[in-house]
Design a protein around this motif. Structure first.
Motif, short mmCIF file in Angstrom:
data_model
loop_
_atom_site.label_atom_id
_atom_site.label_comp_id
_atom_site.label_asym_id
_atom_site.label_seq_id
_atom_site.Cartn_x
_atom_site.Cartn_y
_atom_site.Cartn_z
N MET A 48 0.85 -1.18 0.00
CA MET A 48 0.00 0.00 0.00
C MET A 48 0.89 1.22 0.00
SD MET A 48 -3.11 -0.95 2.62
CE MET A 48 -1.99 -1.13 3.98
N SER A 49 0.59 2.15 -0.88
CA SER A 49 1.38 3.36 -0.95
C SER A 49 0.47 4.53 -1.28
CB SER A 49 2.48 3.22 -2.02
OG SER A 49 1.89 3.10 -3.31
N ILE A 50 1.05 5.71 -1.26
CA ILE A 50 0.26 6.89 -1.60
C ILE A 50 -0.25 6.80 -3.03
CG2 ILE A 50 0.38 9.39 -1.89
CD1 ILE A 50 2.43 9.45 0.33
N GLY A 51 0.46 6.16 -3.95
CA GLY A 51 0.06 6.04 -5.36
C GLY A 51 -0.95 4.96 -5.59
N GLY A 52 -1.23 4.07 -4.68
CA GLY A 52 -2.21 3.02 -4.92
C GLY A 52 -1.99 1.83 -4.04
N LEU A 53 -2.61 0.70 -4.43
CA LEU A 53 -2.57 -0.55 -3.68
C LEU A 53 -2.14 -1.66 -4.62
CD1 LEU A 53 -3.23 -2.34 -1.19
CD2 LEU A 53 -5.59 -2.44 -2.06
N ASN A 54 -1.18 -2.47 -4.27
CA ASN A 54 -0.70 -3.58 -5.08
C ASN A 54 -0.76 -4.85 -4.26
OD1 ASN A 54 0.02 -1.90 -7.30
ND2 ASN A 54 1.89 -1.31 -6.20
N VAL A 55 -1.36 -5.93 -4.82
CA VAL A 55 -1.42 -7.23 -4.16
C VAL A 55 -0.89 -8.25 -5.14
CG1 VAL A 55 -2.87 -8.96 -3.10
CG2 VAL A 55 -3.40 -6.54 -2.79
N GLN A 56 0.08 -9.04 -4.75
CA GLN A 56 0.65 -10.06 -5.62
C GLN A 56 0.68 -11.37 -4.88
OE1 GLN A 56 4.44 -9.08 -7.26
NE2 GLN A 56 4.54 -10.91 -8.54
N ASN A 57 0.19 -12.43 -5.54
CA ASN A 57 0.17 -13.77 -4.95
C ASN A 57 0.57 -14.74 -6.04
OD1 ASN A 57 -0.20 -16.09 -3.52
ND2 ASN A 57 -2.42 -15.89 -3.32
N PHE A 59 1.50 -15.96 -9.38
CA PHE A 59 1.41 -15.36 -10.72
C PHE A 59 0.26 -14.38 -10.84
CE2 PHE A 59 3.64 -19.39 -11.44
CZ PHE A 59 4.75 -18.94 -12.11
N ASN A 60 -0.52 -14.24 -9.83
CA ASN A 60 -1.65 -13.33 -9.86
C ASN A 60 -1.24 -11.98 -9.32
OD1 ASN A 60 -3.40 -15.29 -10.87
ND2 ASN A 60 -3.80 -16.08 -8.80
N TYR A 61 -1.69 -10.96 -10.00
CA TYR A 61 -1.25 -9.63 -9.63
C TYR A 61 -2.43 -8.68 -9.76
CZ TYR A 61 1.29 -5.21 -9.75
OH TYR A 61 1.74 -3.96 -9.50
N SER A 62 -2.73 -7.89 -8.71
CA SER A 62 -3.80 -6.90 -8.72
C SER A 62 -3.21 -5.57 -8.31
CB SER A 62 -4.92 -7.28 -7.73
OG SER A 62 -5.48 -8.53 -8.10
N SER A 63 -3.74 -4.52 -8.98
CA SER A 63 -3.18 -3.21 -8.71
C SER A 63 -4.26 -2.16 -8.83
CB SER A 63 -2.05 -2.90 -9.71
OG SER A 63 -1.57 -1.59 -9.52
N ILE A 64 -4.23 -1.17 -7.92
CA ILE A 64 -5.12 -0.01 -7.97
C ILE A 64 -4.24 1.21 -7.94
CG2 ILE A 64 -6.99 1.26 -6.87
CD1 ILE A 64 -7.95 -1.32 -5.64
N THR A 65 -4.31 2.00 -8.99
CA THR A 65 -3.54 3.24 -9.05
C THR A 65 -4.50 4.40 -9.28
OG1 THR A 65 -3.19 3.08 -11.43
CG2 THR A 65 -1.58 1.97 -10.02
N ASP A 66 -3.92 5.57 -9.48
CA ASP A 66 -4.78 6.74 -9.70
C ASP A 66 -5.58 6.64 -10.99
OD1 ASP A 66 -3.90 7.84 -7.38
OD2 ASP A 66 -2.31 9.06 -8.33
N ASN A 67 -5.09 5.93 -12.03
CA ASN A 67 -5.73 5.94 -13.35
C ASN A 67 -6.25 4.59 -13.79
OD1 ASN A 67 -5.12 8.72 -13.78
ND2 ASN A 67 -3.02 8.14 -14.35
N SER A 68 -5.99 3.53 -13.03
CA SER A 68 -6.40 2.22 -13.53
C SER A 68 -6.56 1.24 -12.40
CB SER A 68 -5.37 1.69 -14.53
OG SER A 68 -4.14 1.43 -13.88
N ILE A 69 -7.30 0.19 -12.71
CA ILE A 69 -7.46 -0.96 -11.83
C ILE A 69 -7.16 -2.18 -12.68
CG2 ILE A 69 -9.03 -2.32 -10.41
CD1 ILE A 69 -10.65 0.19 -9.95
N SER A 70 -6.27 -3.05 -12.21
CA SER A 70 -5.94 -4.24 -12.98
C SER A 70 -5.95 -5.43 -12.05
CB SER A 70 -4.57 -4.10 -13.65
OG SER A 70 -3.55 -3.97 -12.68
N ALA A 71 -6.34 -6.61 -12.64
CA ALA A 71 -6.33 -7.85 -11.88
C ALA A 71 -6.00 -8.97 -12.84
CB ALA A 71 -7.68 -8.09 -11.21
N GLY A 72 -5.20 -9.94 -12.39
CA GLY A 72 -4.86 -11.07 -13.25
C GLY A 72 -3.42 -11.41 -13.15
#
Length: 509
Positions: A48-57, A59-72
């Motif tokens: 977790m950071s000021i720029g967003g949230l990143n979770v990695q497990n 090969f799976n990777y999820s990310s929330i940033t100021d401009n996008s949300i990605s999962a997979g």
């Protein structure tokens, strides 16, 4: 403040250690981020950071940033940013990708990865393609396209286009720039390009298909155009079907014209109760007319203009009721935002069946003419025979007159007398002969004859008419023969009570 943060970290670590006993959990707090990690799997963790949230497990990777949300992960990934939402699936075969952005929704399937040599693409567009600005002409506000790439060759199939500026909608068209308000096309065997089926049971007017083409200008307008072109087989440019007891397969409100042939059904296998008929007597009762149609009073019927030739239905119905039937003119016309119907009941006439009727009448008339010609030929033969007999009789009369003269000379001492000789009288053949309503009879009556008559008698010798002749010398009598029927008659010149000559004449009726 620091003690509270450390307490929270301790609690999170304690909870994590309870949930994953074999794992070793660690956390770290820095000025820019808070990190949780699993020491048993270095690829798994939470950042977790000021720029967003990143979770990695793994090969799976999820990310929330100021401009996008990605999962997979490497085999499956979803990305959502300011331009849209993209979902990729590489685990299944063929590989697929779906993308939703501000302009269109796209589904892509590739047999050997994205951009491969075997690829299918379905694109549903909600606006026209290209940069949008006030001067951008709208080509398609709504579209559905299909593209297939086979061996690096793209085949483009536009399926649906809607153009709000022109009010056009096309289905199955090969170009977006088509000039039609509705264009539908299907491919394959036994396909229907457009099918309109109105199954309403309402008593109001209904239309399966309504086509209108109007506007100003001098160009040709087509309300409905039907074409059928093949090298073999049966072709119908336009096909209309209806039970003749309840409607019309085709109804034209106005003039009709054609450049080919008009064929009527006439096969024997389709007919029954076949019989002969007589027509001449009925044809003689018909009363053809000339007329003009009342176009101003019945404008929507588009009646023919100018002088016409034909029958009055009510008069024809008295002679040939089979050729007259009740008809209905029901024409839809725009009335504001809806359609109205003007209905007019009238009597119609079938003119085509008049062809066999007139043919039969001509055949019957020809039989009558041939019979009359045979009768006339027979009468002429009889007349020639009678003339020969008359000449024989005339020769005998001449001989008798000569004997009378000799006797008179002997009784008077050989001196000629002043008695008028009837041998000088003549009766000529009537002209014309045979005759119709009148004929002319020439004659010569010597001076000194006291009385002269022209007697008309029939074949039985009965005198039908006697005409007194007062003039002497050459003359003729015009005989009006309305009192005679067709047949053979005789006329005689009677002088001073004696018939001096007789001839035959023929009346033709």
């Amino acid at each position: 403040m620091k003690s509270k943060i450390f307490n929270a970290i301790f609690i999170l670590l304690l909870v994590g250690s309870v949930g994953q006993l074999p794992a070793q959990l660690s956390s770290k707090l820095t000025p820019s981020q808070l990190t949780f990690s699993d020491q048993g799997n270095l690829l798994s963790g939470l950042t977790m950071s000021i720029g967003g949230l990143n979770v990695q497990n793994g090969f799976n990777y999820s990310s929330i940033t100021d401009n996008s949300i990605s999962a997979g992960g490497d085999l499956q990934r979803t990305i959502s940013d300011g331009s849209g939402l993209t979902v990729r699936n590489y685990a299944a075969f063929p590989a697929s990708r779906s993308n939703l952005d501000l302009k269109e929704l796209t589904f892509i399937t590739s047999g050997s990865g994205l951009g491969g040599v075997d690829q299918e693409t379905w694109t549903f567009g909600i606006t026209d393609v290209g940069d949008f600005d006030n001067n951008d002409a709208v080509q398609s506000a709504l579209s559905l396209r299909y593209t297939r790439v086979i061996n690096d060759i793209a085949v483009f199939y536009p399926l649906l286009f809607v153009n709000p500026e022109e009010g056009n909608m096309g289905m199955g068209t090969y170009t977006e720039d088509f000039n039609a308000q509705l264009y539908v096309q299907e491919f394959g065997q036994d396909q229907i390009a457009i099918s309109g089926n109105n199954t309403s049971s309402s008593n109001q007017q209904r239309w399966g298909l309504y086509g209108i083409c109007q506007g100003s200008g001098t160009g040709i307008r087509y309300g409905v155009v039907g074409q059928a072109f093949t090298t073999s087989g049966t072709r119908y440019g336009v096909l209309g079907t209806a039970d003749p007891d309840f409607g019309y397969a085709v109804y034209a409100s106005g003039d009709m014209a054609y450049t080919g042939t008009l064929t009527d059904v006439s096969d024997r296998k389709l007919k029954k109760n076949i019989s002969e008929f007589s027509a001449l007597e009925k044809i003689m009762r018909l009363r053809p007319k000339t007329y003009e149609m009342r176009r101003e009073e019945f404008k929507r019927m588009h009646l023919a203009g100018g002088k016409r030739f034909g029958f009055i239905a009510q008069e024809l119905q008295e002679v040939f009721p089979e050729l007259v039937s009740e008809q209905v003119h029901a024409e839809p016309y725009p009335d504001g935002d809806s359609l109205s119907v003007e209905q007019i009941d009238y009597l119609g006439v079938e003119y085509v069946p008049m062809i066999p009727i007139l043919t039969r009448a001509m055949q019957e008339q020809q039989v009558q003419i041939e019979d009359q010609e045979e009768t006339l030929a027979r009468l002429e033969r009889d007349n020639e025979q009678l003339q020969r007999e008359n000449r024989v009789l005339q020769d005998r009369l001449d001989q008798l007159e000569e004997l009378v003269k000799q006797i008179q000379q002997q009784t008077s001492g050989g001196e000629p007398t002043n008695t008028v000789s009837v041998s000088d009288a003549r009766l000529e053949q009537n002209q014309p002969n045979p005759f119709g309503t009148s004929t002319s009879i020439p004659y010569f009556i010597p001076e000194g004859i006291q009385s002269a008559q022209l007697e008309i008698s029939d074949a039985q010798g009965r005198v039908l008419k006697s005409v007194n002749i007062s003039a002497r010398g050459a003359g003729k009598t015009i005989l009006e023969t309305e009192f005679l029927s067709g047949g053979v008659y005789f006329y005689s010149l009677v002088l001073d009570g004696k018939a001096v000559d007789t001839k035959k004449m023929i009346s033709v009726r």
